[in-house]
Design a protein around this motif. Sequence first.
Motif, PDB file in Angstrom:
ATOM      1  N   SER A 183       0.804  -1.217   0.000  1.00 21.76           N
ATOM      2  CA  SER A 183       0.000   0.000   0.000  1.00 21.76           C
ATOM      3  C   SER A 183       0.838   1.270   0.000  1.00 21.76           C
ATOM      4  CB  SER A 183      -0.923   0.016   1.228  1.00 21.76           C
ATOM      5  OG  SER A 183      -0.139   0.005   2.424  1.00 21.76           O
ATOM      6  N   ALA A 184       2.152   1.143   0.209  1.00 21.87           N
ATOM      7  CA  ALA A 184       3.005   2.327   0.259  1.00 21.87           C
ATOM      8  C   ALA A 184       3.109   2.953  -1.120  1.00 21.87           C
ATOM      9  CB  ALA A 184       4.383   1.952   0.772  1.00 21.87           C
ATOM     10  N   ALA A 185       3.068   4.289  -1.145  1.00 16.95           N
ATOM     11  CA  ALA A 185       3.167   5.028  -2.408  1.00 16.95           C
ATOM     12  C   ALA A 185       4.631   5.363  -2.673  1.00 16.95           C
ATOM     13  CB  ALA A 185       2.326   6.293  -2.340  1.00 16.95           C
ATOM     14  N   TYR A 186       5.040   5.113  -3.912  1.00 20.90           N
ATOM     15  CA  TYR A 186       6.410   5.387  -4.318  1.00 20.90           C
ATOM     16  C   TYR A 186       6.405   6.164  -5.633  1.00 20.90           C
ATOM     17  CZ  TYR A 186       8.865   2.530  -0.889  1.00 20.90           C
ATOM     18  OH  TYR A 186       9.399   2.038   0.275  1.00 20.90           O
ATOM     19  N   CYS A 242      20.019   9.157 -12.734  1.00 24.74           N
ATOM     20  CA  CYS A 242      19.004   8.125 -12.546  1.00 24.74           C
ATOM     21  C   CYS A 242      18.479   8.239 -11.117  1.00 24.74           C
ATOM     22  CB  CYS A 242      19.614   6.746 -12.782  1.00 24.74           C
ATOM     23  SG  CYS A 242      18.430   5.389 -12.621  1.00 24.74           S
ATOM     24  N   TRP A 243      17.180   8.428 -10.975  1.00 23.61           N
ATOM     25  CA  TRP A 243      16.550   8.575  -9.677  1.00 23.61           C
ATOM     26  C   TRP A 243      15.826   7.282  -9.327  1.00 23.61           C
ATOM     27  CZ3 TRP A 243      17.752  12.911  -6.999  1.00 23.61           C
ATOM     28  CH2 TRP A 243      18.281  13.966  -7.738  1.00 23.61           C
ATOM     29  N   GLU A 244      16.254   6.669  -8.241  1.00 24.51           N
ATOM     30  CA  GLU A 244      15.671   5.407  -7.804  1.00 24.51           C
ATOM     31  C   GLU A 244      14.245   5.618  -7.301  1.00 24.51           C
ATOM     32  OE1 GLU A 244      17.133   2.574  -8.167  1.00 24.51           O
ATOM     33  OE2 GLU A 244      19.073   3.346  -8.826  1.00 24.51           O
ATOM     34  N   PRO A 245      13.426   4.531  -7.270  1.00 20.96           N
ATOM     35  CA  PRO A 245      12.086   4.643  -6.682  1.00 20.96           C
ATOM     36  C   PRO A 245      12.189   5.202  -5.264  1.00 20.96           C
ATOM     37  CG  PRO A 245      12.332   2.551  -7.787  1.00 20.96           C
ATOM     38  CD  PRO A 245      13.690   3.182  -7.804  1.00 20.96           C
ATOM     39  N   THR A 246      11.382   6.215  -4.993  1.00 17.92           N
ATOM     40  CA  THR A 246      11.488   6.961  -3.741  1.00 17.92           C
ATOM     41  C   THR A 246      10.143   6.998  -3.026  1.00 17.92           C
ATOM     42  OG1 THR A 246      13.206   8.358  -4.734  1.00 17.92           O
ATOM     43  CG2 THR A 246      12.144   9.189  -2.728  1.00 17.92           C
ATOM     44  N   ALA A 247      10.190   6.799  -1.726  1.00 19.30           N
ATOM     45  CA  ALA A 247       8.958   6.801  -0.939  1.00 19.30           C
ATOM     46  C   ALA A 247       8.293   8.163  -0.976  1.00 19.30           C
ATOM     47  CB  ALA A 247       9.266   6.400   0.502  1.00 19.30           C
ATOM     48  N   ALA A 248       6.944   8.160  -0.984  1.00 19.80           N
ATOM     49  CA  ALA A 248       6.184   9.409  -1.034  1.00 19.80           C
ATOM     50  C   ALA A 248       6.491  10.255   0.189  1.00 19.80           C
ATOM     51  CB  ALA A 248       4.691   9.097  -1.107  1.00 19.80           C
ATOM     52  N   GLY A 249       6.521  11.584  -0.046  1.00 20.13           N
ATOM     53  CA  GLY A 249       6.767  12.510   1.040  1.00 20.13           C
ATOM     54  C   GLY A 249       8.217  12.632   1.444  1.00 20.13           C
ATOM     55  N   THR A 250       9.131  12.130   0.636  1.00 22.88           N
ATOM     56  CA  THR A 250      10.561  12.226   0.944  1.00 22.88           C
ATOM     57  C   THR A 250      11.294  12.922  -0.200  1.00 22.88           C
ATOM     58  OG1 THR A 250      11.028  10.055  -0.030  1.00 22.88           O
ATOM     59  CG2 THR A 250      10.496  10.117   2.332  1.00 22.88           C
ATOM     60  N   THR A 253      12.120  15.931  -5.321  1.00 26.09           N
ATOM     61  CA  THR A 253      11.075  15.763  -4.306  1.00 26.09           C
ATOM     62  C   THR A 253       9.983  14.816  -4.775  1.00 26.09           C
ATOM     63  OG1 THR A 253      11.499  18.009  -3.502  1.00 26.09           O
ATOM     64  CG2 THR A 253       9.409  16.976  -2.855  1.00 26.09           C
ATOM     65  N   CYS A 254       9.662  13.861  -3.932  1.00 25.24           N
ATOM     66  CA  CYS A 254       8.546  12.939  -4.190  1.00 25.24           C
ATOM     67  C   CYS A 254       7.343  13.392  -3.366  1.00 25.24           C
ATOM     68  CB  CYS A 254       8.939  11.509  -3.807  1.00 25.24           C
ATOM     69  SG  CYS A 254       7.649  10.280  -4.131  1.00 25.24           S
ATOM     70  N   ASN A 255       6.249  13.716  -4.035  1.00 24.20           N
ATOM     71  CA  ASN A 255       5.048  14.221  -3.359  1.00 24.20           C
ATOM     72  C   ASN A 255       4.372  13.126  -2.539  1.00 24.20           C
ATOM     73  OD1 ASN A 255       5.379  16.811  -4.508  1.00 24.20           O
ATOM     74  ND2 ASN A 255       4.328  16.136  -6.392  1.00 24.20           N
ATOM     75  N   GLU A 256       3.411  13.550  -1.703  1.00 24.92           N
ATOM     76  CA  GLU A 256       2.706  12.619  -0.832  1.00 24.92           C
ATOM     77  C   GLU A 256       1.885  11.601  -1.618  1.00 24.92           C
ATOM     78  OE1 GLU A 256       3.006  12.318   2.308  1.00 24.92           O
ATOM     79  OE2 GLU A 256       4.106  14.136   2.848  1.00 24.92           O
ATOM     80  N   ASN A 257       1.454  11.979  -2.808  1.00 23.71           N
ATOM     81  CA  ASN A 257       0.625  11.072  -3.613  1.00 23.71           C
ATOM     82  C   ASN A 257       1.449  10.135  -4.494  1.00 23.71           C
ATOM     83  OD1 ASN A 257       1.599  12.889  -5.436  1.00 23.71           O
ATOM     84  ND2 ASN A 257      -0.407  13.523  -6.248  1.00 23.71           N
ATOM     85  N   GLY A 258       2.775  10.131  -4.339  1.00 20.68           N
ATOM     86  CA  GLY A 258       3.617   9.226  -5.119  1.00 20.68           C
ATOM     87  C   GLY A 258       3.977   9.739  -6.492  1.00 20.68           C
ATOM     88  N   SER A 259       3.895  11.031  -6.703  1.00 21.39           N
ATOM     89  CA  SER A 259       4.288  11.636  -7.988  1.00 21.39           C
ATOM     90  C   SER A 259       5.454  12.586  -7.742  1.00 21.39           C
ATOM     91  CB  SER A 259       3.119  12.393  -8.627  1.00 21.39           C
ATOM     92  OG  SER A 259       2.711  13.487  -7.808  1.00 21.39           O
ATOM     93  N   TRP A 260       6.305  12.709  -8.739  1.00 20.42           N
ATOM     94  CA  TRP A 260       7.442  13.608  -8.608  1.00 20.42           C
ATOM     95  C   TRP A 260       6.988  15.060  -8.686  1.00 20.42           C
ATOM     96  CZ3 TRP A 260      11.751  11.721  -6.809  1.00 20.42           C
ATOM     97  CH2 TRP A 260      12.139  10.413  -7.101  1.00 20.42           C
ATOM     98  N   PHE A 261       7.737  15.916  -8.009  1.00 16.07           N
ATOM     99  CA  PHE A 261       7.421  17.348  -7.994  1.00 16.07           C
ATOM    100  C   PHE A 261       7.480  17.909  -9.409  1.00 16.07           C
ATOM    101  CE2 PHE A 261       9.178  21.690  -7.968  1.00 16.07           C
ATOM    102  CZ  PHE A 261       8.150  22.361  -7.309  1.00 16.07           C
ATOM    103  N   VAL A 262       6.500  18.723  -9.746  1.00 18.58           N
ATOM    104  CA  VAL A 262       6.400  19.357 -11.059  1.00 18.58           C
ATOM    105  C   VAL A 262       6.686  20.844 -10.905  1.00 18.58           C
ATOM    106  CG1 VAL A 262       4.868  19.936 -12.975  1.00 18.58           C
ATOM    107  CG2 VAL A 262       4.757  17.659 -11.933  1.00 18.58           C
ATOM    108  N   HIS A 263       7.567  21.353 -11.717  1.00 18.06           N
ATOM    109  CA  HIS A 263       7.909  22.775 -11.643  1.00 18.06           C
ATOM    110  C   HIS A 263       6.725  23.607 -12.120  1.00 18.06           C
ATOM    111  CE1 HIS A 263      10.128  26.552 -12.226  1.00 18.06           C
ATOM    112  NE2 HIS A 263      11.046  26.030 -11.421  1.00 18.06           N
ATOM    113  N   PRO A 264       6.349  24.634 -11.356  1.00 18.10           N
ATOM    114  CA  PRO A 264       5.151  25.406 -11.719  1.00 18.10           C
ATOM    115  C   PRO A 264       5.281  26.164 -13.033  1.00 18.10           C
ATOM    116  CG  PRO A 264       6.333  26.436  -9.893  1.00 18.10           C
ATOM    117  CD  PRO A 264       6.949  25.100 -10.097  1.00 18.10           C
ATOM    118  N   GLN A 265       6.482  26.510 -13.444  1.00 20.57           N
ATOM    119  CA  GLN A 265       6.638  27.277 -14.672  1.00 20.57           C
ATOM    120  C   GLN A 265       6.631  26.383 -15.912  1.00 20.57           C
ATOM    121  OE1 GLN A 265      10.111  29.771 -14.381  1.00 20.57           O
ATOM    122  NE2 GLN A 265       9.295  30.970 -12.656  1.00 20.57           N
ATOM    123  N   SER A 266       7.367  25.278 -15.853  1.00 19.16           N
ATOM    124  CA  SER A 266       7.465  24.410 -17.022  1.00 19.16           C
ATOM    125  C   SER A 266       6.354  23.376 -17.085  1.00 19.16           C
ATOM    126  CB  SER A 266       8.816  23.699 -17.036  1.00 19.16           C
ATOM    127  OG  SER A 266       8.922  22.838 -15.911  1.00 19.16           O
ATOM    128  N   GLY A 267       5.752  23.049 -15.916  1.00 17.74           N
ATOM    129  CA  GLY A 267       4.722  22.021 -15.887  1.00 17.74           C
ATOM    130  C   GLY A 267       5.267  20.622 -16.074  1.00 17.74           C
TER     131      GLY A 267
END
Length: 446
Positions: free
Chosen positions: A80-83, A93-101, A123-137
């Motif tokens: 159930s853990a989000a990665y 290369c960025w390895e699978p990272t736990a959400a919120g870390t 940054t890995c968001n709480e929902n298991g998605s990588w941080f998206v830059h607000p300018q580039s999307g």
Amino acid sequence: MIQDTSEPAAVRADLANATNRHFSRATMLAVGEQDGADGQGGQIQFDRLEFGSPEELMHHLYYSCMRANASDQVVDGSASAAYCPRRFDGWSCWEPTAAGTVAENFCPNFILGFDPERLAHRTCNENGSWFVHPQSGREWSNYTNCIDTDDMQLRRLVNEIYIGGYMVSFLTLIISLCIFHSFRTLKCTRIRIHINLFTSLALSCLFWIVWYKFVVEDPDVLKANSGWCIGLHVLLHYLMLVNYLWMFCEGLHLHLVLVIVFIKDIVALRWFVTIGWLLPVLLVSLYAIVRNSMPLDTDHCWMDESHAMWLLTVPVCCSLLASLVFLINTLRVLLTKLNSTSPNPAPLGLRKATRATLILIPLFGLQHILLPFRPDKGCQLERYYQIGAALLISLQGLCVSCLFCFVNHDVIFAVQCYLSRFFPDVVTHPFLESGQPATQSRDVAV
């Protein structure tokens, strides 16, 4: 390079997009500036012996990252853990990272201006998605901490030293040339050789200033890679060869005067002009043709290192070696003559030899022999080496102007004669000072 024609279309598209994003610019990332999906825009410094192009390096890094088992995304046994999924952003290369870390990677060691001992993060968001830059999307990796600010400041300081040194040298060389052309008493073969050397140094200083101001300091020019900056690169290397070969001619002329004694000045000067101005045309033309036939070496206004540079390095090394031989022979002849004519030859010979060495080293360009002995990158001595090399190279024009014009006895005599005509109360004519006419030395510098 690994090639797999059966790879999925999505993978090929992802790799192509990464290539377009991360290998299209040649400028170094400024601190705090974000560009594209990942804020990446550094100049790639890759091993040309191992990889044929930046794209091949990209393929190697991409497949090395994606070759790992897809099942390694869950590493703590909790289904159930989000990665955040494994990602290759074009540099790391960025390895699978736990959400919120926050994931960390060492900075790439193949990017100019990056410190590989520093850490980039993503940054890995709480929902298991990588941080998206607000300018580039787009997903964004933060490499701003990778910039070696000390190294950047050092590079800027060195560039400023080069520009300032070349300006000072250019002004002093122009003044020297005006003096040489203003007095008929300075019309001898030695001075004519000085004029050619000073002219080549002045032109080199002028165009190096243009290079540093309008090419090195303007990333857009490097990116555009237009014909004028490539032509400026070729011109600079032509003038570099001209400088070295005229320094070689200075040493050759002094050697001929000391050894042969009687030479036809007109014939010698014609050979010197051929060697100093025409021979570099052939060498640089060959260099330009060979380098232009190597597609990997034709980017960034030809600023990157190239194997074709050996076509210019070998003649330069040969000229320096020959100048060193001329210097040794000059000192040998000087000491031999002093031993046969002076009642106290040892102290006088030592003083004369020391003086001749200090004078002839900048004239023959022998100080450049020290430049290849460069400290390891990153050590404390490299900083002093960079600054010292910038001063040594850029101020050579000032040095030769002072030694062979401003303190030259023939020049001082001519200027003193000229000034005594207009200011007799202030400047005494040299004839009146010595009580006998002065004689001009024959083409020997020491």
